[in-house]
Every structure is written in C-alpha cells, then in structure tokens.
Write a protein that holds these residues in place. Structure first.
Motif, PDB file in Angstrom:
ATOM      1  N   ALA A   4       0.816  -1.212   0.000  1.00 41.22           N
ATOM      2  CA  ALA A   4       0.000   0.000   0.000  1.00 41.22           C
ATOM      3  C   ALA A   4       0.850   1.263   0.000  1.00 41.22           C
ATOM      4  CB  ALA A   4      -0.938  -0.002   1.201  1.00 41.22           C
ATOM      5  N   GLN A   5       2.041   1.191   0.618  1.00 36.76           N
ATOM      6  CA  GLN A   5       2.891   2.381   0.654  1.00 36.76           C
ATOM      7  C   GLN A   5       3.426   2.733  -0.718  1.00 36.76           C
ATOM      8  OE1 GLN A   5       6.326   1.785   3.131  1.00 36.76           O
ATOM      9  NE2 GLN A   5       6.813  -0.194   2.241  1.00 36.76           N
ATOM     10  N   TYR A   6       3.337   1.778  -1.655  1.00 32.65           N
ATOM     11  CA  TYR A   6       3.707   2.043  -3.040  1.00 32.65           C
ATOM     12  C   TYR A   6       2.475   2.241  -3.924  1.00 32.65           C
ATOM     13  CZ  TYR A   6       8.148   0.228  -1.329  1.00 32.65           C
ATOM     14  OH  TYR A   6       9.296   0.019  -0.603  1.00 32.65           O
ATOM     15  N   SER A   7       1.320   2.463  -3.275  1.00 35.42           N
ATOM     16  CA  SER A   7       0.040   2.661  -3.979  1.00 35.42           C
ATOM     17  C   SER A   7      -0.348   1.441  -4.813  1.00 35.42           C
ATOM     18  CB  SER A   7       0.107   3.913  -4.867  1.00 35.42           C
ATOM     19  OG  SER A   7       0.367   5.069  -4.087  1.00 35.42           O
ATOM     20  N   ILE A   8       0.051   0.258  -4.329  1.00 37.05           N
ATOM     21  CA  ILE A   8      -0.337  -1.000  -4.974  1.00 37.05           C
ATOM     22  C   ILE A   8      -1.343  -1.698  -4.063  1.00 37.05           C
ATOM     23  CG2 ILE A   8       0.460  -3.224  -5.853  1.00 37.05           C
ATOM     24  CD1 ILE A   8       3.205  -1.959  -6.273  1.00 37.05           C
ATOM     25  N   HIS A   9      -2.545  -1.964  -4.562  1.00 37.01           N
ATOM     26  CA  HIS A   9      -3.602  -2.560  -3.763  1.00 37.01           C
ATOM     27  C   HIS A   9      -3.857  -4.002  -4.199  1.00 37.01           C
ATOM     28  CE1 HIS A   9      -4.321   1.458  -2.212  1.00 37.01           C
ATOM     29  NE2 HIS A   9      -4.338   1.910  -3.463  1.00 37.01           N
ATOM     30  N   LEU A  10      -4.569  -4.757  -3.357  1.00 37.63           N
ATOM     31  CA  LEU A  10      -4.795  -6.171  -3.640  1.00 37.63           C
ATOM     32  C   LEU A  10      -5.526  -6.383  -4.964  1.00 37.63           C
ATOM     33  CD1 LEU A  10      -5.692  -7.616  -0.112  1.00 37.63           C
ATOM     34  CD2 LEU A  10      -3.562  -7.851  -1.400  1.00 37.63           C
ATOM     35  N   GLU A  11      -6.389  -5.472  -5.326  1.00 38.54           N
ATOM     36  CA  GLU A  11      -7.072  -5.589  -6.615  1.00 38.54           C
ATOM     37  C   GLU A  11      -6.076  -5.503  -7.763  1.00 38.54           C
ATOM     38  OE1 GLU A  11     -10.148  -6.199  -7.908  1.00 38.54           O
ATOM     39  OE2 GLU A  11     -10.592  -6.895  -5.881  1.00 38.54           O
ATOM     40  N   ASP A  12      -5.061  -4.658  -7.598  1.00 38.42           N
ATOM     41  CA  ASP A  12      -4.017  -4.556  -8.615  1.00 38.42           C
ATOM     42  C   ASP A  12      -3.232  -5.863  -8.728  1.00 38.42           C
ATOM     43  OD1 ASP A  12      -4.661  -1.839  -9.014  1.00 38.42           O
ATOM     44  OD2 ASP A  12      -3.419  -1.277  -7.295  1.00 38.42           O
ATOM     45  N   VAL A  13      -2.946  -6.470  -7.559  1.00 39.88           N
ATOM     46  CA  VAL A  13      -2.221  -7.746  -7.547  1.00 39.88           C
ATOM     47  C   VAL A  13      -3.062  -8.829  -8.209  1.00 39.88           C
ATOM     48  CG1 VAL A  13      -1.204  -9.521  -6.073  1.00 39.88           C
ATOM     49  CG2 VAL A  13      -0.959  -7.095  -5.460  1.00 39.88           C
ATOM     50  N   LYS A  14      -4.338  -8.865  -7.873  1.00 42.08           N
ATOM     51  CA  LYS A  14      -5.248  -9.851  -8.452  1.00 42.08           C
ATOM     52  C   LYS A  14      -5.300  -9.716  -9.973  1.00 42.08           C
ATOM     53  CE  LYS A  14     -10.182 -11.087  -8.577  1.00 42.08           C
ATOM     54  NZ  LYS A  14     -11.520 -10.762  -8.023  1.00 42.08           N
ATOM     55  N   TRP A  15      -5.458  -8.485 -10.449  1.00 46.02           N
ATOM     56  CA  TRP A  15      -5.520  -8.254 -11.894  1.00 46.02           C
ATOM     57  C   TRP A  15      -4.224  -8.661 -12.582  1.00 46.02           C
ATOM     58  CZ3 TRP A  15      -2.678  -5.392 -15.321  1.00 46.02           C
ATOM     59  CH2 TRP A  15      -3.207  -5.242 -16.611  1.00 46.02           C
ATOM     60  N   SER A  16      -3.082  -8.385 -11.921  1.00 44.59           N
ATOM     61  CA  SER A  16      -1.776  -8.713 -12.498  1.00 44.59           C
ATOM     62  C   SER A  16      -1.621 -10.218 -12.676  1.00 44.59           C
ATOM     63  CB  SER A  16      -0.658  -8.168 -11.605  1.00 44.59           C
ATOM     64  OG  SER A  16      -0.734  -6.770 -11.511  1.00 44.59           O
ATOM     65  N   PHE A  17      -2.033 -10.993 -11.665  1.00 40.87           N
ATOM     66  CA  PHE A  17      -1.920 -12.447 -11.766  1.00 40.87           C
ATOM     67  C   PHE A  17      -2.863 -13.001 -12.831  1.00 40.87           C
ATOM     68  CE2 PHE A  17       0.408 -12.427  -7.747  1.00 40.87           C
ATOM     69  CZ  PHE A  17       1.312 -13.457  -7.966  1.00 40.87           C
ATOM     70  N   ILE A  18      -4.045 -12.439 -12.933  1.00 42.78           N
ATOM     71  CA  ILE A  18      -4.976 -12.878 -13.978  1.00 42.78           C
ATOM     72  C   ILE A  18      -4.374 -12.625 -15.359  1.00 42.78           C
ATOM     73  CG2 ILE A  18      -7.211 -12.391 -15.056  1.00 42.78           C
ATOM     74  CD1 ILE A  18      -8.313 -11.853 -12.264  1.00 42.78           C
ATOM     75  N   LYS A  19      -3.779 -11.450 -15.529  1.00 42.89           N
ATOM     76  CA  LYS A  19      -3.159 -11.110 -16.806  1.00 42.89           C
ATOM     77  C   LYS A  19      -1.949 -11.989 -17.086  1.00 42.89           C
ATOM     78  CE  LYS A  19      -2.555  -8.568 -20.495  1.00 42.89           C
ATOM     79  NZ  LYS A  19      -3.494  -8.668 -21.641  1.00 42.89           N
ATOM     80  N   LEU A  20      -1.166 -12.242 -16.041  1.00 43.99           N
ATOM     81  CA  LEU A  20       0.044 -13.059 -16.196  1.00 43.99           C
ATOM     82  C   LEU A  20      -0.288 -14.472 -16.648  1.00 43.99           C
ATOM     83  CD1 LEU A  20       3.163 -13.362 -15.720  1.00 43.99           C
ATOM     84  CD2 LEU A  20       2.587 -14.122 -13.419  1.00 43.99           C
ATOM     85  N   LEU A  21      -1.363 -15.049 -16.079  1.00 39.65           N
ATOM     86  CA  LEU A  21      -1.721 -16.438 -16.363  1.00 39.65           C
ATOM     87  C   LEU A  21      -2.668 -16.581 -17.539  1.00 39.65           C
ATOM     88  CD1 LEU A  21      -2.207 -17.613 -12.665  1.00 39.65           C
ATOM     89  CD2 LEU A  21      -0.191 -17.897 -14.111  1.00 39.65           C
ATOM     90  N   ASP A  22      -3.040 -15.478 -18.128  1.00 45.92           N
ATOM     91  CA  ASP A  22      -3.955 -15.528 -19.276  1.00 45.92           C
ATOM     92  C   ASP A  22      -3.288 -16.222 -20.459  1.00 45.92           C
ATOM     93  OD1 ASP A  22      -5.291 -14.400 -21.835  1.00 45.92           O
ATOM     94  OD2 ASP A  22      -6.662 -13.801 -20.230  1.00 45.92           O
ATOM     95  N   SER A  23      -4.045 -17.038 -21.153  1.00 45.56           N
ATOM     96  CA  SER A  23      -3.497 -17.802 -22.287  1.00 45.56           C
ATOM     97  C   SER A  23      -3.041 -16.896 -23.427  1.00 45.56           C
ATOM     98  CB  SER A  23      -4.533 -18.799 -22.801  1.00 45.56           C
ATOM     99  OG  SER A  23      -5.701 -18.127 -23.220  1.00 45.56           O
ATOM    100  N   GLU A  24      -3.546 -15.662 -23.474  1.00 41.81           N
ATOM    101  CA  GLU A  24      -3.174 -14.736 -24.542  1.00 41.81           C
ATOM    102  C   GLU A  24      -1.900 -13.948 -24.226  1.00 41.81           C
ATOM    103  OE1 GLU A  24      -6.417 -12.211 -25.500  1.00 41.81           O
ATOM    104  OE2 GLU A  24      -7.748 -13.854 -26.128  1.00 41.81           O
ATOM    105  N   THR A  25      -1.395 -14.079 -23.008  1.00 42.50           N
ATOM    106  CA  THR A  25      -0.145 -13.401 -22.668  1.00 42.50           C
ATOM    107  C   THR A  25       1.019 -14.080 -23.386  1.00 42.50           C
ATOM    108  OG1 THR A  25      -0.992 -12.812 -20.476  1.00 42.50           O
ATOM    109  CG2 THR A  25       1.395 -12.766 -20.780  1.00 42.50           C
ATOM    110  N   PRO A  26       1.811 -13.330 -24.155  1.00 42.85           N
ATOM    111  CA  PRO A  26       2.947 -13.939 -24.871  1.00 42.85           C
ATOM    112  C   PRO A  26       3.920 -14.598 -23.907  1.00 42.85           C
ATOM    113  CG  PRO A  26       2.538 -11.692 -25.637  1.00 42.85           C
ATOM    114  CD  PRO A  26       1.700 -11.880 -24.414  1.00 42.85           C
TER     115      PRO A  26
END
Length: 304
Positions: A4-26
């Motif tokens: 949070a001190q870096y303005s990173i919230h759990l929703e941001d982490v959740k979205w990042s993991f979803i994007k990372l594991l997405d089949s369309e991610t190169p």
C-alpha cells in the motif's frame, strides 16, 4: 513489505496475476537444452525479434591467451550465469578501450567455457591479468568455483598480505612484471563461510590437503568483496562496474608464465579426483553438508 505504501492494492495484484496467467499473454520458453548463457541469448533474441543464435552442443575450450580479465561464475546456477553476462556487458566496452593497441578481447567469461579439466582452469586463472569471482548461493559446492577461490587465495599467499584492492605484483627485478588482481563480487543470497565451513565442510571436501586449502580459502575471503546488485537499477550496476574497472590494472597482456609449484597444485589434484569419483554423476561437491542444489529439468517459462 507493505504494498500500500507504493500505492499497490490487492485488486491490482489480483488483476496482475490474472493477466500473467492468461493464455493470450505472450510467453518465451527457455531452452533447457542450450548451454550456459546461450539459453538467455535465445530469450533475448526472441523477445527483441532478432535472429536466433547458433545452437552449439559443447562449450569451447579455454583460450590460450594470457593476461585476460577472467570472470568466474557457477556453471550450475542460471542466476549466476545471467549475472556474469550482465557484468560482461557492463565491463566490455570500458576494458576494450583500455587495452594497449585495442587488439583482442580482454574479457573471458569462464562459465561459457569447457571447465571439465580443473588443471587447465587453474593454469588459465594463474595466467590471467585479473580474476573476478562471482560469489553466488552455490559457489562453495562448485568445483570450478572452488578452483578459482583456491587460485585467487594462492596468489594472495604468494605475494604477501597486500590490501584487498591493491595490484598483486611480482618482484620488481622479475623480467615479466605480471600485475594481477583478484576481485571477489557478491551476488544476492551468498553467505560467507563461517567457522562450521572451515571446521567441518572443507575437511570433508578436501581431507588430504585441508590445511593448505584453508590457507588459500581464508586468504581469498580476506579480500574486500564488491557487490553486484543485479536487482538494482542500471545506473547502480554502471557504478559498480566502473568501480571494478578502476581496480583492473592498466597493463598489457603478459607472456604466459610457467606454473610454479604453488600450494594449490596438490589441492587441485585431490579436488579433481573427488569430483570424478562423485557417484551421483553430478559435478557438484556434496560432502559434509555442502548440498548440491536440486536441478529442475522442467522447462522454465517467462511471461512477457
């Protein structure tokens, strides 16, 4: 670490993991059949859309040149190999400009060479102008890294107790004034050997020449190590590389010297024998608490 001190919230982490594991991610698959730094060259080529490097089935032998700046890293540690490649890229241009006449390649990354012959490795290091040893997590279990440490320590023992960053010179009257420097560099995660290493681990690795080995290893670790902060910014790495370049002696390549009967000769012989006798077929030293890291044969995958 509070995100949070870096303005990173759990929703941001959740979205990042979803994007990372997405089949369309190169994805770029690391080729585990490639040797040493070549596997990372394939990754760089694929990411940057450059032509793929030529695949090779065996590493080249050590060069016959003397007076090189040699960089030693653990061949069994991908992080150490990648760190050596980063260091080479940072040092290459500066050192090349400083070579007298500008001829030849002053750097030699040992992890990209065939190091199966420990005698040849010891000879090469003994005839290098400078030896930079990258100290990583698995360094003390690597026979090749141990050779570099022993040889660096033997240089210190031979020429006295100069300060860590002072050039190690031969006698002024010698016809070949070979200026040599030993520079340890620590990578994240490396733990310096303590009392247990000298009292239990090293005697298990080299029981026949424990005292001589201790003398060389202790002499090496009396040197002040420079950090290589691979997790830091490019500017920090540039400063650390410039610090190393400032310590490399400005000297032309010396003639190849005949190897003297230094204290580490019998030690290298015993180390070579114990590596060959390793029943597991591994090139790691696993005696008395020096455990080789588990190798993962599965392909590594980077998402980009």
């Amino acid at each position: 670490c509070n995100l949070a001190q870096y303005s990173i919230h759990l929703e941001d982490v959740k979205w990042s993991f979803i994007k990372l594991l997405d089949s369309e991610t190169p994805r770029v698959r690391v080729r585990t059949d490639s040797l040493s730094s070549l596997k990372f060259n394939f990754v760089v080529a694929e990411v940057s859309k450059r032509p793929l490097p030529k695949q090779t089935l065996q590493l080249p032998p050590l060069p016959n040149d003397s007076g090189l700046v040699a960089i030693s890293a653990d061949q069994g540690d991908d992080e150490a190999i990648a760190s050596a490649s980063i260091l080479v890229s940072k040092l290459q241009e500066c050192l090349h400009q400083r070579m007298e006449g500008g001829q030849g390649e002053p750097l030699c990354s040992l992890c990209d060479m065939d190091l199966s012959d420990l005698y040849a490795l010891a000879d090469f290091i003994a005839n290098s102008q400078t030896i930079i040893v990258l100290l990583s997590v698995g360094t003390m279990a690597s026979p090749q890294q141990l050779v570099a440490i022993l040889e660096g320590g033997a240089i210190q023992v031979s020429w006295g107790s100069e300060c860590a960053m002072s050039p190690i010179k031969s006698k002024p009257s010698a016809p070949d004034d070979k200026v040599r420097m030993v520079i340890p560099m620590t990578l994240p995660g490396f733990i310096f050997p303590g009392v247990h290493f000298y009292s239990a681990v090293l005697p298990g690795m080299l029981p026949m020449h424990n005292e001589e080995a201790q003398t060389c290893v202790r002499a090496f670790f009396k040197l002040i190590a420079c950090p290589l902060s691979t997790h830091a910014s490019g500017q920090v790495l540039d400063l650390q590389a410039a610090d190393v370049v400032a310590r490399v002696p400005k000297a032309a390549r010396a003639k190849k010297l005949a190897r003297s009967s230094s204290a580490d000769g019998p030690i290298i012989k015993e180390l070579s024998m114990r590596t060959a006798m390793n029943a597991s077929g591994s090139s790691r030293l696993t005696e008395v608490g020096v455990a080789a890291e588990d190798s993962d044969d599965e392909d590594m995958v980077f998402s980009v």
